[in-house]
Design an enzyme around this catalytic site. Structure first.
Site, PDB file in Angstrom:
ATOM      1  N   GLU A  46       0.832  -1.215   0.000  1.00  0.00           N
ATOM      2  CA  GLU A  46       0.000   0.000   0.000  1.00  0.00           C
ATOM      3  C   GLU A  46       0.864   1.262   0.000  1.00  0.00           C
ATOM      4  OE1 GLU A  46      -3.203   0.524  -0.326  1.00  0.00           O
ATOM      5  OE2 GLU A  46      -3.844  -1.562  -0.312  1.00  0.00           O
ATOM      6  N   ASN A  50       1.068   3.854  -3.104  1.00  0.00           N
ATOM      7  CA  ASN A  50       0.715   5.267  -2.914  1.00  0.00           C
ATOM      8  C   ASN A  50       1.802   6.180  -3.453  1.00  0.00           C
ATOM      9  OD1 ASN A  50      -1.755   4.797  -1.745  1.00  0.00           O
ATOM     10  ND2 ASN A  50      -1.143   5.349   0.317  1.00  0.00           N
ATOM     11  N   ARG A 105      -9.979   4.151  -7.358  1.00  0.00           N
ATOM     12  CA  ARG A 105      -9.221   3.832  -6.149  1.00  0.00           C
ATOM     13  C   ARG A 105     -10.212   3.723  -5.001  1.00  0.00           C
ATOM     14  NH1 ARG A 105      -4.932   1.934  -8.076  1.00  0.00           N
ATOM     15  NH2 ARG A 105      -4.101   1.950  -5.988  1.00  0.00           N
TER      16      ARG A 105
END
Length: 150
Positions: A46, A50, A105
């Protein structure tokens, strides 16, 4: 501190898997459970994703750096980029918030990272970058095996 490492790589999506693999190898000596391993890999994934998508907007030119320290059964890791930064960290950390709704997203990245770590902090400044630091404690290995007994 028992061990420390730094990994830097170009912010392209194929390197997300590299980051997960290297960081998983780094914690192997802690003998994590399957659940701990899955949670740890998810946090790394993650944070790196990002940085690639939001920090550098997939330009393929930025650098992501991961610094990890192992102290006993605890891992502290910082994932940094020098990308566009987050204008409002508090808002970005709200569940379901996404700055890219057109990309479908989910807006759950920070929520997932928080739930799988023991501590999570985010520093960011627009046009300077972002640093995500998390700590995860791993349960000590317990063995029921006694030498000489069957």
């Amino acid at each position: 501190m028992d061990n420390e490492m730094t990994l830097s790589f170009i912010a392209i999506s194929e390197n997300e898997g590299l980051a997960r693999m290297v960081m998983t190898s780094f914690i192997a000596s802690l003998d994590p459970t399957i659940d701990e391993l899955a949670e740890f890999k998810t946090i790394v994934s993650e944070a790196v994703t990002n940085a690639i998508i939001h920090g550098y907007e997939e330009d393929g030119e930025g650098i992501i750096t991961i610094r990890a320290k192992r102290n006993g059964q605890s891992i502290t890791m910082t994932i940094t980029d020098e990308g566009r930064g987050i204008p409002n960290v508090e808002q970005a950390m709200e569940p379901l918030y996404t700055s890219k709704p057109e990309r479908e997203r989910s807006g759950m990245g920070f929520t997932i990272m928080e739930s799988f770590s023991d501590h999570l902090s985010v520093w960011s400044e627009p046009q300077k970058g972002t640093a995500i630091t998390f700590t995860k404690e791993f349960l000590p290995v317990q063995s029921n095996f006694v030498l000489g007994e069957r």
